[in-house]
Design an enzyme around this catalytic site. Structure first.
Site, PDB file in Angstrom:
ATOM      1  N   GLU A 192       0.848  -1.193   0.000  1.00  0.00           N
ATOM      2  CA  GLU A 192       0.000   0.000   0.000  1.00  0.00           C
ATOM      3  C   GLU A 192       0.889   1.250   0.000  1.00  0.00           C
ATOM      4  O   GLU A 192       1.846   1.297   0.777  1.00  0.00           O
ATOM      5  CB  GLU A 192      -0.919   0.043   1.218  1.00  0.00           C
ATOM      6  CG  GLU A 192      -1.930   1.173   1.106  1.00  0.00           C
ATOM      7  CD  GLU A 192      -2.902   1.238   2.293  1.00  0.00           C
ATOM      8  OE1 GLU A 192      -2.759   0.472   3.249  1.00  0.00           O
ATOM      9  OE2 GLU A 192      -3.790   2.084   2.231  1.00  0.00           O
ATOM     10  N   ALA A 213       1.367  -0.065  10.849  1.00  0.00           N
ATOM     11  CA  ALA A 213       1.136  -1.458  10.500  1.00  0.00           C
ATOM     12  C   ALA A 213       0.332  -1.522   9.216  1.00  0.00           C
ATOM     13  O   ALA A 213      -0.158  -0.499   8.741  1.00  0.00           O
ATOM     14  CB  ALA A 213       0.372  -2.165  11.615  1.00  0.00           C
ATOM     15  N   MET A 214       0.194  -2.728   8.677  1.00  0.00           N
ATOM     16  CA  MET A 214      -0.461  -2.877   7.377  1.00  0.00           C
ATOM     17  C   MET A 214      -1.350  -4.112   7.366  1.00  0.00           C
ATOM     18  O   MET A 214      -0.949  -5.187   7.783  1.00  0.00           O
ATOM     19  CB  MET A 214       0.629  -2.972   6.292  1.00  0.00           C
ATOM     20  CG  MET A 214       0.100  -3.151   4.902  1.00  0.00           C
ATOM     21  SD  MET A 214      -0.921  -1.717   4.413  1.00  0.00           S
ATOM     22  CE  MET A 214      -2.095  -2.533   3.356  1.00  0.00           C
ATOM     23  N   GLU A 215      -2.560  -3.915   6.829  1.00  0.00           N
ATOM     24  CA  GLU A 215      -3.629  -4.907   6.949  1.00  0.00           C
ATOM     25  C   GLU A 215      -3.643  -5.973   5.854  1.00  0.00           C
ATOM     26  O   GLU A 215      -4.709  -6.529   5.567  1.00  0.00           O
ATOM     27  CB  GLU A 215      -4.972  -4.165   6.942  1.00  0.00           C
ATOM     28  CG  GLU A 215      -5.356  -3.516   5.585  1.00  0.00           C
ATOM     29  CD  GLU A 215      -5.004  -2.035   5.483  1.00  0.00           C
ATOM     30  OE1 GLU A 215      -4.067  -1.599   6.172  1.00  0.00           O
ATOM     31  OE2 GLU A 215      -5.654  -1.331   4.685  1.00  0.00           O
ATOM     32  N   ASN A 216      -2.517  -6.329   5.250  1.00  0.00           N
ATOM     33  CA  ASN A 216      -2.486  -7.355   4.204  1.00  0.00           C
ATOM     34  C   ASN A 216      -3.372  -8.541   4.581  1.00  0.00           C
ATOM     35  O   ASN A 216      -3.336  -9.014   5.708  1.00  0.00           O
ATOM     36  CB  ASN A 216      -1.056  -7.858   4.015  1.00  0.00           C
ATOM     37  CG  ASN A 216      -0.054  -6.736   4.003  1.00  0.00           C
ATOM     38  OD1 ASN A 216      -0.112  -5.868   3.156  1.00  0.00           O
ATOM     39  ND2 ASN A 216       0.844  -6.730   4.983  1.00  0.00           N
ATOM     40  N   HIS A 270      -7.070  -2.118  14.889  1.00  0.00           N
ATOM     41  CA  HIS A 270      -7.219  -1.377  13.635  1.00  0.00           C
ATOM     42  C   HIS A 270      -6.960  -2.285  12.425  1.00  0.00           C
ATOM     43  O   HIS A 270      -7.793  -2.376  11.517  1.00  0.00           O
ATOM     44  CB  HIS A 270      -6.261  -0.181  13.636  1.00  0.00           C
ATOM     45  CG  HIS A 270      -6.330   0.659  12.404  1.00  0.00           C
ATOM     46  ND1 HIS A 270      -7.074   1.807  12.327  1.00  0.00           N
ATOM     47  CD2 HIS A 270      -5.736   0.522  11.196  1.00  0.00           C
ATOM     48  CE1 HIS A 270      -6.942   2.337  11.126  1.00  0.00           C
ATOM     49  NE2 HIS A 270      -6.132   1.570  10.412  1.00  0.00           N
ATOM     50  N   GLU A 271      -5.825  -2.952  12.436  1.00  0.00           N
ATOM     51  CA  GLU A 271      -5.482  -3.771  11.264  1.00  0.00           C
ATOM     52  C   GLU A 271      -6.452  -4.954  11.135  1.00  0.00           C
ATOM     53  O   GLU A 271      -6.864  -5.306  10.029  1.00  0.00           O
ATOM     54  CB  GLU A 271      -4.038  -4.266  11.332  1.00  0.00           C
ATOM     55  CG  GLU A 271      -2.990  -3.170  11.502  1.00  0.00           C
ATOM     56  CD  GLU A 271      -3.131  -1.985  10.553  1.00  0.00           C
ATOM     57  OE1 GLU A 271      -3.614  -2.177   9.427  1.00  0.00           O
ATOM     58  OE2 GLU A 271      -2.757  -0.866  10.960  1.00  0.00           O
ATOM     59  N   HIS A 273      -9.690  -3.875   9.586  1.00  0.00           N
ATOM     60  CA  HIS A 273      -9.589  -3.661   8.140  1.00  0.00           C
ATOM     61  C   HIS A 273     -10.019  -4.901   7.357  1.00  0.00           C
ATOM     62  O   HIS A 273     -10.371  -4.795   6.175  1.00  0.00           O
ATOM     63  CB  HIS A 273      -8.137  -3.343   7.740  1.00  0.00           C
ATOM     64  CG  HIS A 273      -7.809  -1.881   7.693  1.00  0.00           C
ATOM     65  ND1 HIS A 273      -8.616  -0.943   7.097  1.00  0.00           N
ATOM     66  CD2 HIS A 273      -6.719  -1.191   8.137  1.00  0.00           C
ATOM     67  CE1 HIS A 273      -8.049   0.269   7.186  1.00  0.00           C
ATOM     68  NE2 HIS A 273      -6.896   0.139   7.816  1.00  0.00           N
ATOM     69  N   GLU A 321      -9.995   4.033   5.930  1.00  0.00           N
ATOM     70  CA  GLU A 321      -9.206   4.492   7.080  1.00  0.00           C
ATOM     71  C   GLU A 321     -10.054   5.234   8.119  1.00  0.00           C
ATOM     72  O   GLU A 321      -9.924   4.985   9.311  1.00  0.00           O
ATOM     73  CB  GLU A 321      -8.023   5.338   6.617  1.00  0.00           C
ATOM     74  CG  GLU A 321      -6.975   4.559   5.801  1.00  0.00           C
ATOM     75  CD  GLU A 321      -6.416   3.339   6.524  1.00  0.00           C
ATOM     76  OE1 GLU A 321      -6.607   3.203   7.748  1.00  0.00           O
ATOM     77  OE2 GLU A 321      -5.784   2.498   5.846  1.00  0.00           O
TER      78      GLU A 321
HETATM   79  N1  TRP Z   1      -3.188   0.867   5.682  1.00  0.00           N
HETATM   80  C1  TRP Z   1      -2.261   1.110   6.769  1.00  0.00           C
HETATM   81  C2  TRP Z   1      -3.114   1.408   7.987  1.00  0.00           C
HETATM   82  O1  TRP Z   1      -3.647   0.534   8.563  1.00  0.00           O
HETATM   83  C3  TRP Z   1      -1.351   2.264   6.487  1.00  0.00           C
HETATM   84  C4  TRP Z   1      -0.003   1.942   5.951  1.00  0.00           C
HETATM   85  C5  TRP Z   1       0.895   1.113   6.465  1.00  0.00           C
HETATM   86  C6  TRP Z   1       0.634   2.534   4.843  1.00  0.00           C
HETATM   87  N2  TRP Z   1       2.050   1.151   5.739  1.00  0.00           N
HETATM   88  C7  TRP Z   1       1.904   2.005   4.757  1.00  0.00           C
HETATM   89  C8  TRP Z   1       0.254   3.461   3.931  1.00  0.00           C
HETATM   90  C9  TRP Z   1       2.810   2.393   3.775  1.00  0.00           C
HETATM   91  C10 TRP Z   1       1.130   3.848   2.946  1.00  0.00           C
HETATM   92  C11 TRP Z   1       2.398   3.316   2.867  1.00  0.00           C
HETATM   93  O2  TRP Z   1      -3.401   2.506   8.327  1.00  0.00           O
HETATM   94 ZN    ZN Z   2      -5.697   1.708   8.458  1.00  0.00          ZN
END
Ligand code: TRP
Ligand code: ZN
Length: 896
Positions: A124, A265-268, A300-301, A304, A323
């Site tokens: 993302e 963090a990231m919601e993959n 949060h993640e 998502h 978001e």
């Molecule tokens: N979608 C992520 C969140 O939960 C945000 C995010 C994580 C992100 N890493 C990133 C956005 C790198 C852009 C680039 O909010």
């Molecule tokens: Zn998010």
């Protein structure tokens, strides 16, 4: 750099459907740090709903092309700067592309990269194109099958989205794993992880009976710090079932922690990747705030998975669709976990914290050159739009639906949203319409919350008619049209504002509220719906002149203007039944006092105490019927950053002088109370991050911080020394260290050295704690003899410092530039020079992080003339040296 030629602007109005769709993707990775081979086999077809194109154009960045086949037959491709084009493609075909990327050379932390010897991805928003050529846009949803091949000794763990369907050994000491994600998803949710990791595992049953495997993957040294993240994940799963009827849809759900990460963090899908800061926690190493953040970010993640993944965004302008909604959900989750569903006073703790961030960060953003609406109209680099406006204001917009519809009505809207849009890539309008349709409401005017930037102001006037016993409240809304950016936007009309109000009688009790025309009085808090520029609401049967409690619980993201007297604010501080507004009344009192002091300081006048303030404050300090956490929030002065923004011309030095003066006065006048408060709020026994214990620690450490302000700080030094040595948790240890540093700055005697050295020695192998060590020093008050900028410069060459690790850069550089305004804005411009050097250095390594740092000077026009010119100069110097689209967009808009 020339400011105009590099910037390609993407506009929301230009959205068109993709001419091609990708139904499935089969990825094969031969992982090696210097050079990884990626084979990508896609099922592509023409989109029947879109304009037909003869050629297919994909995007790809920093990739080396190897080969291309259509249905197994080699085909010619045209490789552009960041595109791959194939002419005259059939209607439906399999496209196989092979390319190379180099993870170890990747310092951006986007795409495939290496951190501490392990592989991670971040896709993302537009990172997938650094892995392979693709239609890298969120409305292209495909199923993914992923095969990972790597050396078995170096990379024993191979993870990707979905379910593990096959794995085994390969010749040459290698092995493989194949993962299949049963759900269609956009490319930004793709992830892989490979390396030496271990997992805490748990199996749980979900509501419908299925069993799920949960894993928290970390480096072996961190395994003992994963319990809290796992507990938070389990809580999240149960809460989403109970509150929204949403169940975990995969058999396996994984969280992986990584040291080098640009954001939280990231919601993959099924494979959330986290900054270690938001996973790891132990009492000795993580503060109360860290514990709370882990719980909130894990929530949060996880949330998502439904709001973002099952229903995703049509394009990146819709980012707040996922978001804003997901931040709202994590805020509600946290409040519930604190016990806030049963106890309004506890709920207020969370609300106050969130509103503080809204006002401090989002209001600031909204009045600066990067101001944008919740659903922006254009961007040059999408990474720059992961902002307080999209996240925080977006969450406030979602919260307003709930305020207008009630929890049940909001739930009906959510249910309809999923019924209509599960599996789709949709827009903010789709969400709004679902909320409206499920409740038979017209939310067309509400749309302006998405399209209009700027913070609305609501001016309030009241009138009491003693004979008719009528009390009328007139609300007038406007927005700040001084802001150039906002002026450029189309303001089509007034916002739809839910304005919560209560009326207090002379004893401080709530009046039951009946509006003109209603048969009976109703609740004691009413939500007035302000939809016109000006509206008058008249309450009937009001026996005596009441005192209004306005915008209770911050029912809308607006600024309220009402002429309270100091006495009225003190009355609200003591009596309002809305705990949020009690806090807010106190903050208004403090702000008023501090701004008066600041203008005296700016004019070189003597600062004087205002004895009238002491009564209300002393009452809060000594009111043991109030929860400790709430008392602490009420007794913290507004930050220097917030105060400076309230001035016609921001003057950080004057604000600092004012705030220090008030702190010292409060410390001196209430010395005995602070000492008692300290003793009364110790938390003996095992560490617990409960709201009650966190509140006690916060209040106790605030008392300690005040005591450290005294001319003779010996009590503070004695208590802090002891607390430092005996602490069984990070909150107490770092607070005592902070107090020692502060006492040192006040007196010029170095009380903090031994503790600072001990802290480093004790924790030097724990990166997250070393970050705290850097941050504490960067945020400390400087002295004339030793300004903080010099300390920061020295620390830049500390062996443990590196700009390549975003957490470390944030700990030292961002903390100084963003959280130490008096020192950063030193009159000699030394802070700005340091800022400029670091932006330029980061620009070459990690544009996304560099742009965040660059933003710290964007509001230069709001400052006093003496600072404006050096700030503009620093911005101009940076503009001439940077290359990334990210930083260029920020400095261009700032200089604009
Ligand atoms: N979608 C992520 C969140 O939960 C945000 C995010 C994580 C992100 N890493 C990133 C956005 C790198 C852009 C680039 O909010
Ligand atoms: Zn998010």
């Amino acid at each position: 750099m020339s400011l105009n030629d590099t910037a390609t602007v993407v506009r929301r109005a230009d959205y068109t459907l993709s001419s091609f769709l990708v139904d499935s993707v089969e990825l094969e990775f031969d992982l090696a740090p210097e050079q990884t081979t990626v084979r990508n086999a896609m099922r592509v077809r023409r989109n029947p709903d879109a304009v037909s194109e003869t050629s297919l154009q994909l995007v790809g960045e920093k990739l080396k092309f190897v080969s291309a086949q259509i249905d197994g037959v080699p085909v010619d491709v045209l490789i552009g700067d960041s595109t791959l084009t194939i002419e005259d493609v059939p209607d439906s075909f399999e496209l196989t592309l092979t390319g190379l990327c180099s993870p170890s050379a990747n310092t951006t932390m986007l795409g495939l990269y290496v951190s501490r010897g392990n592989f991670f991805t971040q896709c993302e928003a537009e990172g997938f194109r650094r892995i392979t050529w693709f239609l890298d846009r969120p409305d292209i949803m495909s199923t993914y099958t992923v095969t990972l091949r790597a050396d078995k000794v170096d990379y024993p763990v191979l993870l990707s989205n979905g379910n593990l369907v096959d794995h085994g050994d390969l010749p040459g000491g290698r092995h493989y794993a194949r993962w299949q994600d049963p759900f269609r998803k956009p490319s930004y949710l793709f992830a892989l992880v490979a390396g030496k990791l271990v997992a805490l595992e748990e199996r749980i049953k979900v509501r419908s009976g299925g069993e799920k495997l949960l894993q928290v993957w970390v480096e072996p040294r961190d395994l003992d710090k994963t319990r809290h993240a796992m507990d938070s994940l389990i809580q999240s799963i149960h809460w989403d079932e109970a509150r929204f009827g949403l169940e975990l849809d995969l058999d396996r759900f994984m969280i992986v922690a990584v040291d080098d990460f640009n954001m939280g963090a990231m919601e993959n899908k099924g494979l959330n990747i986290f900054n270690t800061k938001f996973v790891l926690a132990s009492p000795e190493t993580a503060s109360d705030a860290d514990y709370a953040n882990v719980q909130a970010v894990v929530g949060h993640e996880y949330f998502h998975n439904w709001t973002g993944n099952r229903v995703t965004c049509r394009d990146w302008f819709q980012l707040s669709l996922k978001e804003g909604l997901t931040v709202f959900r994590d805020q509600e989750f946290t409040a519930a976990m604190m016990g806030g569903d049963e106890r309004p006073a506890v709920r207020a703790l969370k609300r106050i914290e969130d509103v503080r961030i809204m006002r401090q960060v989002q209001f600031g953003e909204d009045s600066g050159p990067m101001a944008h609406s919740v659903r922006p109209d254009s961007y040059s680099e999408i990474s720059n739009f992961y902002t307080a406006t999209v996240y925080r204001k977006g969450a406030e917009v979602v919260r307003m639906y709930q305020t207008l519809l009630g929890r049940d009505g909001f739930r009906r809207g959510m249910d309809l949203y999923f019924q209509r849009h599960d599996g789709q890539a949709v827009t903010c309008d789709d969400f709004r319409v679902a909320m409206a349709d499920a409740n038979g409401r017209d939310f067309s005017q509400f749309e302006r919350w998405y399209s209009q930037a700027g913070t609305p102001r609501v001016a309030v006037t009241t009138q009491y008619d003693a004979t008719a016993k009528r009390y009328s409240v007139t609300l007038t809304q406007s927005y700040d049209d001084n802001n150039a950016t906002v002026v450029g936007q189309t303001h089509t009309g007034p916002w739809h504002i839910p304005f919560a109000i209560g009326l207090l009688d002379p004893y401080g009790a709530d009046l039951p509220l009946g509006l003109d025309g209603e048969s009976a009085a109703r609740e004691t808090t009413r939500i007035l719906e302000l939809t016109q520029t000006q509206q008058t609401f008249t309450f009937v049967d009001v026996e005596t002149r009441p005192l209004p409690s306005l915008l209770r619980n911050f029912s809308a993201p607006v600024i309220v203007e009402y002429d309270y007297s100091d006495d009225e604010l003190a009355f609200l501080l003591e009596h309002d039944s809305d705990p949020f507004n009690r806090w807010d009344a106190g903050q208004r009192l403090f702000t008023r006092e501090l701004l008066a002091l600041a203008s005296r300081a700016a004019a070189g006048q003597r600062l004087e105490t205002n004895e009238a303030l002491m009564g209300p404050i002393r009452r809060v300090v000594t009111d043991t019927s109030l929860a400790a956490g709430l008392r602490e929030l009420m007794l913290v002065l507004p930050t220097e950053t917030w105060l400076a923004e309230q001035m016609a011309e921001s003057d950080p030095a004057a604000v600092h002088a004012a705030r220090q003066f008030l702190r010292k006065w409060l410390a001196t006048s209430l010395k005995d109370e602070w000492l008692t408060t300290y003793e009364d709020n110790l938390t003996p026994g095992a560490y617990e991050p409960t709201p009650a214990a966190c509140g006690r620690r916060a209040l106790k450490n605030l008392a300690l911080a005040y005591l450290a302000e005294l001319d003779d700080p010996s009590d503070a030094v004695r208590l802090a020394d002891m607390q430092y040595r005996t602490a069984n948790n990070m909150t107490d240890r770092s607070a005592s260290l902070g107090a020692l540093l502060n006492a040192s700055a006040g007196t010029g005697i170095d009380f903090g050295k031994h503790a600072l050295d001990d802290f480093y020695e004790r924790f030097k192998d724990d990166p997250l704690v070393v970050d705290k060590w850097f941050a504490l020093q960067a945020m400390q008050r400087g002295t004339l003899q030793r300004p903080t900028v010099e300390i920061v410069r020295t620390l830049l060459s500390h062996p443990a410092f590196s700009l390549r690790n975003p957490n470390r850069a944030r700990a030292l550089v961002f903390s100084f530039c963003g959280a130490n305004p008096a020192q950063f804005h030193a009159a000699d411009g030394s802070g700005y020079s340091l800022w400029a050097e670091q932006v330029v250095a980061l620009d070459a390594l990690n544009p996304q992080v560099a742009a965040r740092l660059a933003r710290m000077l964007e509001r230069w026009r709001a400052y006093v003339p003496a600072l404006r010119e050096p700030m503009r100069g620093a911005l101009a110097a940076v503009a001439g040296q940077v290359r990334s689209r990210d930083v260029i967009e920020v400095v261009r808009k700032a200089l604009g």
